[in-house]
Write a protein that holds these residues in place. Structure first.
Motif, PDB file in Angstrom:
ATOM      1  N   ALA A 183       0.581  14.968 -16.867  1.00 19.57           N
ATOM      2  CA  ALA A 183       0.956  16.375 -17.068  1.00 19.57           C
ATOM      3  C   ALA A 183       0.929  17.139 -15.748  1.00 19.57           C
ATOM      4  O   ALA A 183       1.825  17.927 -15.450  1.00 19.57           O
ATOM      5  N   LEU A 184      -0.080  16.869 -14.929  1.00 22.79           N
ATOM      6  CA  LEU A 184      -0.181  17.555 -13.640  1.00 22.79           C
ATOM      7  C   LEU A 184       0.887  17.072 -12.669  1.00 22.79           C
ATOM      8  O   LEU A 184       1.449  17.855 -11.903  1.00 22.79           O
ATOM      9  N   GLU A 185       1.187  15.780 -12.706  1.00 25.65           N
ATOM     10  CA  GLU A 185       2.245  15.256 -11.843  1.00 25.65           C
ATOM     11  C   GLU A 185       3.597  15.854 -12.227  1.00 25.65           C
ATOM     12  O   GLU A 185       4.401  16.192 -11.359  1.00 25.65           O
ATOM     13  N   LYS A 186       3.821  16.012 -13.521  1.00 25.25           N
ATOM     14  CA  LYS A 186       5.075  16.620 -13.983  1.00 25.25           C
ATOM     15  C   LYS A 186       5.165  18.067 -13.496  1.00 25.25           C
ATOM     16  O   LYS A 186       6.214  18.507 -13.016  1.00 25.25           O
ATOM     17  N   LEU A 187       4.075  18.817 -13.620  1.00 19.97           N
ATOM     18  CA  LEU A 187       4.066  20.198 -13.139  1.00 19.97           C
ATOM     19  C   LEU A 187       4.327  20.263 -11.640  1.00 19.97           C
ATOM     20  O   LEU A 187       5.031  21.143 -11.159  1.00 19.97           O
ATOM     21  N   SER A 188       3.756  19.324 -10.904  1.00 17.28           N
ATOM     22  CA  SER A 188       3.891  19.354  -9.442  1.00 17.28           C
ATOM     23  C   SER A 188       5.316  19.091  -8.979  1.00 17.28           C
ATOM     24  O   SER A 188       5.661  19.416  -7.848  1.00 17.28           O
ATOM     25  N   THR A 189       6.152  18.520  -9.831  1.00 20.55           N
ATOM     26  CA  THR A 189       7.545  18.260  -9.464  1.00 20.55           C
ATOM     27  C   THR A 189       8.502  19.316 -10.025  1.00 20.55           C
ATOM     28  O   THR A 189       9.693  19.242  -9.779  1.00 20.55           O
ATOM     29  N   ASP A 190       7.974  20.283 -10.748  1.00 16.93           N
ATOM     30  CA  ASP A 190       8.792  21.348 -11.324  1.00 16.93           C
ATOM     31  C   ASP A 190       9.283  22.262 -10.199  1.00 16.93           C
ATOM     32  O   ASP A 190       8.483  22.805  -9.426  1.00 16.93           O
ATOM     33  N   ALA A 191      10.578  22.437 -10.103  1.00 15.35           N
ATOM     34  CA  ALA A 191      11.171  23.250  -9.034  1.00 15.35           C
ATOM     35  C   ALA A 191      10.651  24.687  -9.053  1.00 15.35           C
ATOM     36  O   ALA A 191      10.518  25.317  -8.005  1.00 15.35           O
ATOM     37  N   LYS A 192      10.322  25.216 -10.234  1.00 18.58           N
ATOM     38  CA  LYS A 192       9.817  26.592 -10.332  1.00 18.58           C
ATOM     39  C   LYS A 192       8.426  26.731  -9.719  1.00 18.58           C
ATOM     40  O   LYS A 192       7.989  27.831  -9.411  1.00 18.58           O
ATOM     41  N   LEU A 193       7.743  25.602  -9.545  1.00 15.37           N
ATOM     42  CA  LEU A 193       6.386  25.630  -8.990  1.00 15.37           C
ATOM     43  C   LEU A 193       6.346  25.068  -7.572  1.00 15.37           C
ATOM     44  O   LEU A 193       5.307  24.607  -7.108  1.00 15.37           O
ATOM     45  N   SER A 194       7.457  25.138  -6.880  1.00 15.37           N
ATOM     46  CA  SER A 194       7.537  24.541  -5.543  1.00 15.37           C
ATOM     47  C   SER A 194       6.596  25.206  -4.534  1.00 15.37           C
ATOM     48  O   SER A 194       6.224  24.600  -3.545  1.00 15.37           O
ATOM     49  N   LEU A 204       0.830  -1.206   0.000  1.00 12.99           N
ATOM     50  CA  LEU A 204       0.000   0.000   0.000  1.00 12.99           C
ATOM     51  C   LEU A 204       0.862   1.252   0.000  1.00 12.99           C
ATOM     52  O   LEU A 204       0.554   2.227  -0.669  1.00 12.99           O
ATOM     53  N   GLY A 205       1.950   1.219   0.726  1.00 14.22           N
ATOM     54  CA  GLY A 205       2.864   2.361   0.763  1.00 14.22           C
ATOM     55  C   GLY A 205       3.493   2.614  -0.591  1.00 14.22           C
ATOM     56  O   GLY A 205       3.589   3.748  -1.050  1.00 14.22           O
ATOM     57  N   VAL A 206       3.914   1.553  -1.266  1.00 15.48           N
ATOM     58  CA  VAL A 206       4.525   1.693  -2.592  1.00 15.48           C
ATOM     59  C   VAL A 206       3.500   2.208  -3.592  1.00 15.48           C
ATOM     60  O   VAL A 206       3.807   3.045  -4.438  1.00 15.48           O
ATOM     61  N   ALA A 207       2.256   1.763  -3.483  1.00 16.51           N
ATOM     62  CA  ALA A 207       1.213   2.224  -4.402  1.00 16.51           C
ATOM     63  C   ALA A 207       0.950   3.716  -4.237  1.00 16.51           C
ATOM     64  O   ALA A 207       0.593   4.400  -5.184  1.00 16.51           O
ATOM     65  N   ALA A 208       1.138   4.240  -3.034  1.00 16.66           N
ATOM     66  CA  ALA A 208       0.880   5.654  -2.779  1.00 16.66           C
ATOM     67  C   ALA A 208       2.058   6.543  -3.176  1.00 16.66           C
ATOM     68  O   ALA A 208       1.907   7.743  -3.294  1.00 16.66           O
ATOM     69  N   LEU A 209       3.222   5.978  -3.412  1.00 16.70           N
ATOM     70  CA  LEU A 209       4.413   6.779  -3.694  1.00 16.70           C
ATOM     71  C   LEU A 209       4.292   7.714  -4.891  1.00 16.70           C
ATOM     72  O   LEU A 209       4.709   8.859  -4.787  1.00 16.70           O
ATOM     73  N   PRO A 210       3.739   7.295  -6.041  1.00 21.68           N
ATOM     74  CA  PRO A 210       3.682   8.240  -7.163  1.00 21.68           C
ATOM     75  C   PRO A 210       2.946   9.529  -6.824  1.00 21.68           C
ATOM     76  O   PRO A 210       3.399  10.616  -7.164  1.00 21.68           O
ATOM     77  N   ALA A 211       1.816   9.439  -6.146  1.00 22.22           N
ATOM     78  CA  ALA A 211       1.072  10.648  -5.807  1.00 22.22           C
ATOM     79  C   ALA A 211       1.841  11.499  -4.808  1.00 22.22           C
ATOM     80  O   ALA A 211       1.872  12.718  -4.904  1.00 22.22           O
ATOM     81  N   LEU A 212       2.468  10.865  -3.826  1.00 27.06           N
ATOM     82  CA  LEU A 212       3.211  11.627  -2.829  1.00 27.06           C
ATOM     83  C   LEU A 212       4.455  12.244  -3.436  1.00 27.06           C
ATOM     84  O   LEU A 212       4.788  13.386  -3.159  1.00 27.06           O
ATOM     85  N   ALA A 213       5.155  11.483  -4.260  1.00 26.60           N
ATOM     86  CA  ALA A 213       6.380  11.999  -4.863  1.00 26.60           C
ATOM     87  C   ALA A 213       6.074  13.165  -5.789  1.00 26.60           C
ATOM     88  O   ALA A 213       6.856  14.089  -5.908  1.00 26.60           O
ATOM     89  N   ALA A 214       4.949  13.115  -6.440  1.00 29.54           N
ATOM     90  CA  ALA A 214       4.581  14.159  -7.387  1.00 29.54           C
ATOM     91  C   ALA A 214       4.100  15.423  -6.690  1.00 29.54           C
ATOM     92  O   ALA A 214       3.979  16.450  -7.311  1.00 29.54           O
ATOM     93  N   VAL A 272       1.140  15.831  -5.479  1.00 28.22           N
ATOM     94  CA  VAL A 272      -0.298  15.965  -5.642  1.00 28.22           C
ATOM     95  C   VAL A 272      -0.954  15.339  -4.420  1.00 28.22           C
ATOM     96  O   VAL A 272      -0.772  14.162  -4.142  1.00 28.22           O
ATOM     97  N   LYS A 273      -1.691  16.151  -3.678  1.00 26.60           N
ATOM     98  CA  LYS A 273      -2.308  15.694  -2.437  1.00 26.60           C
ATOM     99  C   LYS A 273      -3.791  15.436  -2.644  1.00 26.60           C
ATOM    100  O   LYS A 273      -4.450  16.156  -3.382  1.00 26.60           O
ATOM    101  N   PRO A 274      -4.324  14.427  -1.973  1.00 29.35           N
ATOM    102  CA  PRO A 274      -5.770  14.219  -2.047  1.00 29.35           C
ATOM    103  C   PRO A 274      -6.503  15.361  -1.325  1.00 29.35           C
ATOM    104  O   PRO A 274      -5.981  15.930  -0.369  1.00 29.35           O
ATOM    105  N   TYR A 275      -7.686  15.672  -1.795  1.00 33.85           N
ATOM    106  CA  TYR A 275      -8.470  16.771  -1.230  1.00 33.85           C
ATOM    107  C   TYR A 275      -8.912  16.476   0.193  1.00 33.85           C
ATOM    108  O   TYR A 275      -9.371  15.393   0.517  1.00 33.85           O
TER     109      TYR A 275
END
Length: 129
Positions: A62-73, A15-25, A27-30
């Motif tokens: 596309a949104l995950e990529k934006l969320s990892t952009d350093a300019k959008l920290s 379950l932790g590994v499955a959640a990693l892409p969203a956390l790493a990106a 993008v937080k759940p509402y």
């Protein structure tokens, strides 16, 4: 380690590994309280999605990529579940899934609906910020 402990441990790890892409990106759940804090802290990009929606799935990278952009920290990225987060949908008058809403200064400044082209999504979000 007995079988039961092994199953519990491996399930928790899975379950932790499955959640990693969203956390790493980033993008937080509402969550209403976290969303209010994020709005007060700075710009927020909201993706209204549904698990069953192919357009939403196409928008996600596309949104995950934006969320990892350093300019959008300083920008918060939030994923709203179209099937569960009805209070958000009513409050912000969102009628369907696959909508990207950009907030700045606590107010909505842009709304992108149904776009799947990563360049158009990126351009729309960046112009709003």
């Amino acid at each position: 380690m007995n079988r039961r402990q092994f199953l519990i441990t491996s399930t928790a790890i899975g379950l932790g590994v499955a959640a990693l892409p969203a956390l790493a990106a980033g993008v937080k759940p509402y969550d209403a309280e976290s969303f209010a804090k994020a709005l007060a802290a700075g710009p927020v990009v909201v993706h209204v999605h549904a698990e069953w929606c192919p357009v939403c799935k196409a928008q996600q990278p596309a949104l995950e990529k934006l969320s990892t952009d350093a300019k959008l920290s300083k920008v918060g990225f939030v994923r709203v579940n179209f099937d569960k987060d009805k209070d958000f949908l009513r409050a912000h008058r969102v009628a369907n899934q696959s909508v990207i809403v950009v907030f700045k200064g606590g107010k909505e400044v842009a709304r992108l609906s149904g776009l799947t082209d990563p360049a158009l999504i990126s351009d729309g979000v960046l112009k709003a910020l």
